[in-house]
Design a protein around this motif. Structure first.
Motif, PDB file in Angstrom:
ATOM      1  N   VAL A   1      12.552   4.866  -1.675  1.00 49.12           N
ATOM      2  CA  VAL A   1      12.919   3.504  -1.275  1.00 49.12           C
ATOM      3  C   VAL A   1      13.098   3.417   0.238  1.00 49.12           C
ATOM      4  CG1 VAL A   1      14.710   1.729  -1.418  1.00 49.12           C
ATOM      5  CG2 VAL A   1      13.963   2.905  -3.493  1.00 49.12           C
ATOM      6  N   LEU A   2      13.835   4.370   0.809  1.00 52.76           N
ATOM      7  CA  LEU A   2      14.115   4.316   2.238  1.00 52.76           C
ATOM      8  C   LEU A   2      12.873   4.625   3.077  1.00 52.76           C
ATOM      9  CD1 LEU A   2      17.603   6.090   2.289  1.00 52.76           C
ATOM     10  CD2 LEU A   2      17.141   3.656   2.588  1.00 52.76           C
ATOM     11  N   ALA A   3      12.079   5.603   2.640  1.00 51.55           N
ATOM     12  CA  ALA A   3      10.905   5.992   3.421  1.00 51.55           C
ATOM     13  C   ALA A   3       9.850   4.891   3.424  1.00 51.55           C
ATOM     14  CB  ALA A   3      10.320   7.294   2.870  1.00 51.55           C
ATOM     15  N   PHE A   4       9.442   4.443   2.247  1.00 51.25           N
ATOM     16  CA  PHE A   4       8.413   3.406   2.183  1.00 51.25           C
ATOM     17  C   PHE A   4       8.936   2.069   2.722  1.00 51.25           C
ATOM     18  CE2 PHE A   4       6.460   6.276  -1.005  1.00 51.25           C
ATOM     19  CZ  PHE A   4       5.195   6.358  -0.446  1.00 51.25           C
ATOM     20  N   GLY A   5      10.208   1.768   2.451  1.00 55.50           N
ATOM     21  CA  GLY A   5      10.777   0.537   2.980  1.00 55.50           C
ATOM     22  C   GLY A   5      10.854   0.554   4.495  1.00 55.50           C
ATOM     23  N   GLY A   6      11.281   1.681   5.055  1.00 57.24           N
ATOM     24  CA  GLY A   6      11.343   1.791   6.509  1.00 57.24           C
ATOM     25  C   GLY A   6       9.969   1.698   7.146  1.00 57.24           C
ATOM     26  N   LEU A   7       8.976   2.375   6.559  1.00 57.71           N
ATOM     27  CA  LEU A   7       7.616   2.307   7.091  1.00 57.71           C
ATOM     28  C   LEU A   7       7.054   0.900   6.985  1.00 57.71           C
ATOM     29  CD1 LEU A   7       6.178   5.634   5.636  1.00 57.71           C
ATOM     30  CD2 LEU A   7       6.671   5.140   8.039  1.00 57.71           C
ATOM     31  N   ARG A   8       7.402   0.207   5.914  1.00 62.93           N
ATOM     32  CA  ARG A   8       6.931  -1.166   5.751  1.00 62.93           C
ATOM     33  C   ARG A   8       7.478  -2.073   6.868  1.00 62.93           C
ATOM     34  NH1 ARG A   8       7.099  -5.723   6.151  1.00 62.93           N
ATOM     35  NH2 ARG A   8       6.913  -7.448   4.701  1.00 62.93           N
ATOM     36  N   LEU A   9       8.768  -1.887   7.200  1.00 60.03           N
ATOM     37  CA  LEU A   9       9.365  -2.693   8.262  1.00 60.03           C
ATOM     38  C   LEU A   9       8.778  -2.346   9.632  1.00 60.03           C
ATOM     39  CD1 LEU A   9      13.082  -2.585   7.042  1.00 60.03           C
ATOM     40  CD2 LEU A   9      11.533  -4.557   6.975  1.00 60.03           C
ATOM     41  N   VAL A  10       8.511  -1.065   9.860  1.00 58.54           N
ATOM     42  CA  VAL A  10       7.884  -0.655  11.116  1.00 58.54           C
ATOM     43  C   VAL A  10       6.494  -1.281  11.244  1.00 58.54           C
ATOM     44  CG1 VAL A  10       6.916   1.308  12.362  1.00 58.54           C
ATOM     45  CG2 VAL A  10       9.180   1.494  11.338  1.00 58.54           C
ATOM     46  N   ARG A  11       5.723  -1.253  10.162  1.00 58.42           N
ATOM     47  CA  ARG A  11       4.382  -1.829  10.219  1.00 58.42           C
ATOM     48  C   ARG A  11       4.438  -3.336  10.441  1.00 58.42           C
ATOM     49  NH1 ARG A  11       0.049  -1.358   5.320  1.00 58.42           N
ATOM     50  NH2 ARG A  11       1.587  -2.719   4.311  1.00 58.42           N
ATOM     51  N   HIS A  12       5.376  -3.999   9.799  1.00 57.38           N
ATOM     52  CA  HIS A  12       5.470  -5.451   9.978  1.00 57.38           C
ATOM     53  C   HIS A  12       5.818  -5.804  11.426  1.00 57.38           C
ATOM     54  CE1 HIS A  12       6.066  -9.634   9.024  1.00 57.38           C
ATOM     55  NE2 HIS A  12       7.293  -9.591   9.521  1.00 57.38           N
ATOM     56  N   ASN A  13       6.724  -5.027  12.029  1.00 55.57           N
ATOM     57  CA  ASN A  13       7.073  -5.289  13.429  1.00 55.57           C
ATOM     58  C   ASN A  13       5.883  -5.046  14.349  1.00 55.57           C
ATOM     59  OD1 ASN A  13       9.738  -6.156  13.201  1.00 55.57           O
ATOM     60  ND2 ASN A  13      10.524  -4.083  13.128  1.00 55.57           N
ATOM     61  N   SER A  14       5.022  -4.096  13.957  1.00 54.57           N
ATOM     62  CA  SER A  14       3.865  -3.784  14.788  1.00 54.57           C
ATOM     63  C   SER A  14       2.738  -4.794  14.606  1.00 54.57           C
ATOM     64  CB  SER A  14       3.350  -2.379  14.448  1.00 54.57           C
ATOM     65  OG  SER A  14       2.164  -2.078  15.137  1.00 54.57           O
TER      66      SER A  14
ATOM     67  N   VAL B   1       6.766   1.333  -7.688  1.00 57.95           N
ATOM     68  CA  VAL B   1       6.578   0.142  -6.856  1.00 57.95           C
ATOM     69  C   VAL B   1       6.782   0.418  -5.364  1.00 57.95           C
ATOM     70  CG1 VAL B   1       7.292  -1.359  -8.749  1.00 57.95           C
ATOM     71  CG2 VAL B   1       8.971  -0.680  -7.032  1.00 57.95           C
ATOM     72  N   CYS B   2       7.444   1.518  -5.020  1.00 59.46           N
ATOM     73  CA  CYS B   2       7.726   1.786  -3.602  1.00 59.46           C
ATOM     74  C   CYS B   2       6.468   1.869  -2.731  1.00 59.46           C
ATOM     75  CB  CYS B   2       8.550   3.067  -3.465  1.00 59.46           C
ATOM     76  SG  CYS B   2      10.309   2.842  -3.843  1.00 59.46           S
ATOM     77  N   PRO B   3       5.409   2.591  -3.133  1.00 62.50           N
ATOM     78  CA  PRO B   3       4.222   2.660  -2.269  1.00 62.50           C
ATOM     79  C   PRO B   3       3.545   1.309  -2.050  1.00 62.50           C
ATOM     80  CG  PRO B   3       4.201   4.449  -3.865  1.00 62.50           C
ATOM     81  CD  PRO B   3       5.291   3.513  -4.273  1.00 62.50           C
ATOM     82  N   LEU B   4       3.810   0.336  -2.918  1.00 61.09           N
ATOM     83  CA  LEU B   4       3.216  -0.991  -2.723  1.00 61.09           C
ATOM     84  C   LEU B   4       3.676  -1.640  -1.425  1.00 61.09           C
ATOM     85  CD1 LEU B   4       3.480  -2.447  -6.356  1.00 61.09           C
ATOM     86  CD2 LEU B   4       1.479  -1.464  -5.233  1.00 61.09           C
ATOM     87  N   MET B   5       4.813  -1.175  -0.895  1.00 54.39           N
ATOM     88  CA  MET B   5       5.300  -1.750   0.358  1.00 54.39           C
ATOM     89  C   MET B   5       4.408  -1.396   1.549  1.00 54.39           C
ATOM     90  SD  MET B   5       9.488  -1.592   0.160  1.00 54.39           S
ATOM     91  CE  MET B   5       9.661   0.095  -0.437  1.00 54.39           C
ATOM     92  N   VAL B   6       3.636  -0.335   1.431  1.00 52.20           N
ATOM     93  CA  VAL B   6       2.725   0.024   2.529  1.00 52.20           C
ATOM     94  C   VAL B   6       1.267  -0.095   2.081  1.00 52.20           C
ATOM     95  CG1 VAL B   6       4.390   1.506   3.694  1.00 52.20           C
ATOM     96  CG2 VAL B   6       2.890   2.485   1.948  1.00 52.20           C
ATOM     97  N   SER B   7       1.038  -0.844   1.018  1.00 52.38           N
ATOM     98  CA  SER B   7      -0.313  -1.040   0.498  1.00 52.38           C
ATOM     99  C   SER B   7      -1.007  -2.173   1.235  1.00 52.38           C
ATOM    100  CB  SER B   7      -0.259  -1.357  -1.001  1.00 52.38           C
ATOM    101  OG  SER B   7       0.306  -2.653  -1.213  1.00 52.38           O
ATOM    102  N   ASP B   8      -2.218  -2.514   0.789  1.00 48.93           N
ATOM    103  CA  ASP B   8      -2.974  -3.628   1.367  1.00 48.93           C
ATOM    104  C   ASP B   8      -2.807  -4.912   0.572  1.00 48.93           C
ATOM    105  OD1 ASP B   8      -4.016  -2.148   3.497  1.00 48.93           O
ATOM    106  OD2 ASP B   8      -5.618  -1.328   2.247  1.00 48.93           O
ATOM    107  N   TYR B   9      -1.811  -4.945  -0.308  1.00 49.12           N
ATOM    108  CA  TYR B   9      -1.530  -6.141  -1.091  1.00 49.12           C
ATOM    109  C   TYR B   9      -1.084  -7.275  -0.167  1.00 49.12           C
ATOM    110  CZ  TYR B   9       0.838  -9.267  -4.379  1.00 49.12           C
ATOM    111  OH  TYR B   9       1.249 -10.360  -5.083  1.00 49.12           O
ATOM    112  N   LYS B  10      -1.563  -8.476  -0.442  1.00 52.19           N
ATOM    113  CA  LYS B  10      -1.161  -9.646   0.341  1.00 52.19           C
ATOM    114  C   LYS B  10      -0.026 -10.378  -0.383  1.00 52.19           C
ATOM    115  CE  LYS B  10      -5.794 -10.528   2.252  1.00 52.19           C
ATOM    116  NZ  LYS B  10      -6.904 -11.525   2.317  1.00 52.19           N
ATOM    117  N   ALA B  11       1.161 -10.320   0.179  1.00 53.51           N
ATOM    118  CA  ALA B  11       2.300 -11.043  -0.374  1.00 53.51           C
ATOM    119  C   ALA B  11       2.447 -12.336   0.415  1.00 53.51           C
ATOM    120  CB  ALA B  11       3.565 -10.199  -0.273  1.00 53.51           C
ATOM    121  N   TYR B  12       1.940 -13.435  -0.154  1.00 51.91           N
ATOM    122  CA  TYR B  12       1.883 -14.689   0.583  1.00 51.91           C
ATOM    123  C   TYR B  12       3.276 -15.261   0.828  1.00 51.91           C
ATOM    124  CZ  TYR B  12      -3.167 -14.832   0.296  1.00 51.91           C
ATOM    125  OH  TYR B  12      -4.498 -14.525   0.446  1.00 51.91           O
TER     126      TYR B  12
END
Length: 232
Positions: free
Chosen positions: A131-144, A193-204
């Motif tokens: 949860v923390l690893a994929f969630g943290g990476l997801r937030l880093v990618r969104h900021n980038s 579900v955790c890896p979905l946070m860094v997937s190519d899924y489009k969450a509109y």
């Protein structure tokens, strides 16, 4: 006093000279407090309530902790609304918001699993890390990268930390209300579900998704209150 000792004391004193330690060039200085907007202070309010949620989980009060967590959720949505309404959105504000998301969504999620659902500490170790690893990476990618866009519709790249948080909360209610559900099944569901946070899924990002998230939060609040006061 010997000269050697005097020089040693002077050297130690110079190390604590605050004027020498202060950044001199105004262009290199950033006064964080001066950069905070009203939206950022709302975000800090979400941090305060999220931390209260964490303490309640640690004290063995999961239902009250969930209520506090959804209070943080409400403040997190309010800060974005306020920033858009006042025209104060900025890259700095988005960084603040992502920082708060860690404590509003990710930390409560892992604490809920650890203190209530985990069958043993090893399961909690693995699930919490995911949860923390994929969630943290997801937030880093969104900021980038920011939001993606399909014409007039914008989307998050990958599922959000809110989605993952709701999955953990759903597993809590399943474990309490459905006898056959347990911490192993919850851990498996969350881990998937955790890896979905860094997937190519489009969450509109639409009004409909916000309404659905609000409905889910209200339903969870009702369930938490019902459990706490013995109605369920």
């Amino acid at each position: 006093m010997p000269n050697e000792l005097r020089e040693a004391i002077r050297g130690v004193w110079n190390r604590f000279d605050l004027a020498d330690r202060r950044v001199g060039n105004a262009a290199d200085r950033t006064n964080v407090l001066e950069r905070l907007t009203g939206a950022d202070y709302i975000s800090l309010g979400a941090l305060f309530v999220g931390w209260a949620s964490a303490l309640l989980f640690a004290r063995g009060e999961p239902n009250w902790a969930l209520l506090a967590m959804f209070g943080a959720f409400l403040l997190d949505k309010a800060d974005g609304w306020y920033a858009r309404r006042t025209g104060t959105s900025s890259p700095f504000g988005r960084q603040v918001d992502s920082f708060i998301d860690i404590f509003a969504y990710l930390v409560p999620s892992v604490l809920l699993y650890h203190f209530v659902l985990a069958p043993n500490v090893y399961a909690s170790l693995v699930v919490g890390f995911l949860v923390l690893a994929f969630g943290g990476l997801r937030l880093v990618r969104h900021n980038s990268e920011g939001f993606g866009s399909d014409g007039a519709a914008s989307f998050y790249h990958g599922t959000t930390v809110v989605h993952t948080n709701l999955v953990v909360v759903a597993n809590y209610f399943l474990a309490v209300l459905v006898g056959s559900w347990n911490g192993w099944l919850a851990g498996l569901t969350i881990g998937v579900v955790c890896p979905l946070m860094v997937s190519d899924y489009k969450a509109y990002k639409t009004d409909t998704t916000h309404v659905l998230a609000g409905i889910a939060a209200v339903a969870a609040i009702g369930l938490a209150i019902g459990l706490e006061f013995g109605y369920l």
